[in-house]
Every structure is written in C-alpha cells, then in structure tokens.
Enzyme design. Structure first.
Site, short mmCIF file in Angstrom:
data_model
loop_
_atom_site.label_atom_id
_atom_site.label_comp_id
_atom_site.label_asym_id
_atom_site.label_seq_id
_atom_site.Cartn_x
_atom_site.Cartn_y
_atom_site.Cartn_z
NE ARG A 82 -15.11 -94.98 -16.77
CZ ARG A 82 -14.29 -94.01 -17.18
NH1 ARG A 82 -12.99 -94.08 -16.95
NH2 ARG A 82 -14.75 -92.96 -17.83
CE LYS A 184 -16.48 -90.20 -15.50
NZ LYS A 184 -15.21 -89.70 -14.92
CD GLU A 220 -9.03 -90.82 -9.17
OE1 GLU A 220 -9.01 -90.38 -10.32
OE2 GLU A 220 -9.80 -91.72 -8.80
C1 LIG Z 1 -13.82 -89.68 -15.14
C2 LIG Z 1 -12.75 -89.69 -14.13
C3 LIG Z 1 -11.38 -89.75 -14.50
C4 LIG Z 1 -10.90 -89.71 -15.92
O1 LIG Z 1 -11.32 -90.81 -16.67
P1 LIG Z 1 -11.29 -90.78 -18.25
O2 LIG Z 1 -11.93 -92.06 -18.64
O3 LIG Z 1 -9.88 -90.72 -18.67
O4 LIG Z 1 -12.04 -89.56 -18.67
C5 LIG Z 1 -10.45 -89.83 -13.48
N1 LIG Z 1 -10.80 -89.82 -12.17
C6 LIG Z 1 -12.11 -89.74 -11.80
C7 LIG Z 1 -12.43 -89.74 -10.36
C8 LIG Z 1 -13.11 -89.68 -12.77
O5 LIG Z 1 -14.39 -89.59 -12.37
#
Ligand SMILES: *Cc1c(COP(=O)(O)O)cnc(C)c1O
Length: 343
Positions: A82, A184, A220
């Site tokens: 990722r 991210k 989300e």
């Molecule tokens: C990091 C993150 C998540 C959760 O991801 P995980 O890999 O399960 O920790 C969900 N939404 C956003 C916007 C994120 O930055």
C-alpha cells in the site's frame, strides 16, 4: 529480553520516544542501504518539498506478543504494498516492498523491550513514514526523500470493553472522485481535522463522509472503513475508488466469507438504506481498534439507530472481532502468511 518497566494496560495512544528507528534516504536516483539510529529528530531545509507541496505518505501497523510468546506483526506485506501505491500516486520513489518488511523486522527487533507482553492489551505501534526532503520552489516532485520507521507502545484501544459510538454525517468531503482518497497520504488527514474538531465540539466521536460527487452514498470516516450487517446477516461494505483500502477490512471480509461462511457484499450504499433500517449492526474498522461498534449515526438531526444498541457490539460483529483478534493473538489458526514473526 528485559521489557521496559511500563504500566502497559494504562498507556494511551500517544507518541513516546523509543530506542531505535530505521532511516533510509533517497538521493541521486537511489535509496541508500538504510540504518538504525537513536536520533529521533530530523533536520530539513526550509525548502524541503514536504513543507510546501505535501509529498508525504505513511503507514500504520502493530507488533505484539502472541499467546506463545512470539513477537509478530499482522500482514506487513500489505502495508508495504500500500505504501508503494501511495508513493506512486504522489510521484515519490517507492520504497521497495521487500526492504519495507526487513526494515519493520529490524526496528521492532531493536525495540523488543518496548513490545508489550501478551495479555496486556497493549501493542507496539509501528509508523512508517516517507516524505520529500529535496528542495523545490517551482511545482514539481522533489528529488530527495526520507523513509523512516519509528515505533511507540500504545495501550488497549478499548479500556473496559468496546462501547458503541455516536457519529455524524459530515457536511465536508473527504476525497474527490479520481483524487487521493485511496492512498494513505497525510494530505487526506490535514483537511479532515477541521470537520473532526467540529464533530468533537458537537459531541460526536467521528465523521462519516459521503461520496463527494452525489453526497448520497457512504464512504468512510477520517481514518476507518465502514462495515454493516443487514437483516439477513450479510456483511455489506461500501465500494468506492475514493476509500482507503483498509487491511483490517480486507481481513474481516476474508474471515467472514472463508472462516465463518458469511455472505459478503461490496457495493455502493445509499444513506437512504440506513434510514430505511436495512442494517442491524455497524462498525468502523482499522488497525487501531480492529472494530469499533456504531451505535447511532446522526444525519443532520435524524438519528439512525442500530438495533445492536448502545451497550455493546452486536453479535455478528463481535463474532468477527473475536475471530480476527483470535487469529492475531495465535488462539485461532490464521490463514498462511498473515502472522509475520519477528525473529
Ligand atoms: C489507515 C486508514 C484506514 C484503516 O486501514 P488499516 O489498514 O485497516 O489500518 C482506513 N481509512 C483511512 C482513511 C486510513 O487512513
């Protein structure tokens, strides 16, 4: 290995300087070999790209002690992949996935005294971060970068059980179609802070963002994906190109389908379906809490109340939570490759 003398169970989610961090720098078209260092500070040019044009991406995962005393991480290969995707989208040179995993191993090993013991509910949060150190004044990608991983011990997310939370539908947008919602990047968080402060001032735990184009479909929260359970017991989760692909969510979907034999559907979810009462349980998922149960979603004064109530997590999400956390702790056998031992 002598563990640090900490009251593990009462740690919060806060940064604390630990012994070692991993640093590699990118210059002249290549990453250097990387090293562990005790220096927790960074000296930057005032013209560093990260300060101006926000070339910065990060990851988050946990190292912890299993029931049988091993130090492990959960699916670090997916964090590595990722971060490669995130870097590419911001025109940053990806840090190679195999080196990412080795660096996680090195830094966790070097801070083994900070890995909380089994049963404490605490873990060692691992934070890889990468940013532009090169100088830029005209708008373009920088030519120098730093990749760094530091760790910090964090306490149990839920002290005394997971209580359902009350969240609101935000009037702000998190991510545009074809934007950067699926990577991210710190920039996705910068603009979510204002809506988050407003939500907190109003007494809500979090914001749920709708799709920016039509403002009718669930996306989300600022930092967690959404999962829902409908009246047939099907796990339903929003599908959108502007949602961050949570590793926790992907693991939950797999466990639901393959381990628990549940039906799993990823599709667009109009908020109207929640008002119609189609879903009996809801939760937020991410590395920090695994699953955080939703009690009420406030949509501009109209409350969507999940039948699972305000006391505890609903039975289906609880089953998923117990199964996934059981796999993580070693009590239940996990799919091959999920539990990465630090030797
Ligand atoms: C990091 C993150 C998540 C959760 O991801 P995980 O890999 O399960 O920790 C969900 N939404 C956003 C916007 C994120 O930055």
């Amino acid at each position: 290995m002598e563990k640090k003398d900490l009251d593990w169970g009462s740690l919060g989610f806060e940064y604390r300087v630990t012994d070692k961090r991993y640093v590699s720098n990118y210059k002249d078209g290549a990453w250097d070999e990387g090293t562990l260092t005790s220096d927790d500070t960074i000296t930057l040019s005032e013209d560093a790209g990260v300060l101006h044009y926000s070339q910065a991406v990060f990851e988050g995962l946990k190292a912890y002690t299993t029931q049988d005393g091993r130090t492990v991480c959960f699916r670090p290969d997916l964090n590595a992949e990722r971060m490669v995707d995130s870097a590419k989208r911001l025109e940053m040179p990806p840090f190679p996935a195999d080196r990412f995993i080795k660096a996680v191993e090195e830094v966790v090993k070097a801070n083994e005294a900070w890995v909380p013991p089994f049963g404490s509910g605490a873990s060692l949060y691992v934070r890889p971060v990468m940013f532009a150190t090169g100088k830029v004044i005209g708008v373009k990608p920088a030519d120098e970068y730093q990749f760094r991983i530091f760790v910090t011990p964090v306490g149990p997310y839920f002290k005394g059980g997971a209580k359902p939370i009350v969240v609101k539908i935000s009037d702000f947008d998190r991510a545009a179609p074809h934007g950067t919602g699926n990577i991210k990047a710190g920039l996705n968080y910068a603009m979510s802070l204002h809506p988050l402060v407003i939500a907190h001032d109003e007494g809500f735990a979090e914001n749920i963002f709708l799709d920016a184009k039509t403002r009718t479909k669930l996306e989300e929260t600022g930092g967690a994906n959404i999962i829902l359970i409908d009246r047939e017991g099907t796990l339903v989760t929003p599908k959108s190109d502007s949602i961050l692909p949570s590793i926790t969510k992907r693991s939950i979907l797999y466990v639901a389908q393959e381990t628990l034999g549940m039906k799993v559907v990823e599709r667009e979810i109009p908020i109207s379906e929640l008002h119609e009462g189609k879903f009996v349980e809801g939760g937020l998922c991410g590395t920090a809490a695994v699953i955080s149960p939703l009690g009420i979603i406030n949509d501009h004064g109209k409350e969507i109340k999940f039948e699972s109530g305000m006391e505890k997590m609903g039975p289906v999400l609880q089953k998923l939570y117990d199964t996934l956390t059981g796999m993580q702790s070693g009590a239940i056998e996990a799919p091959a490759g999920w539990i990465h031992e630090i030797k």
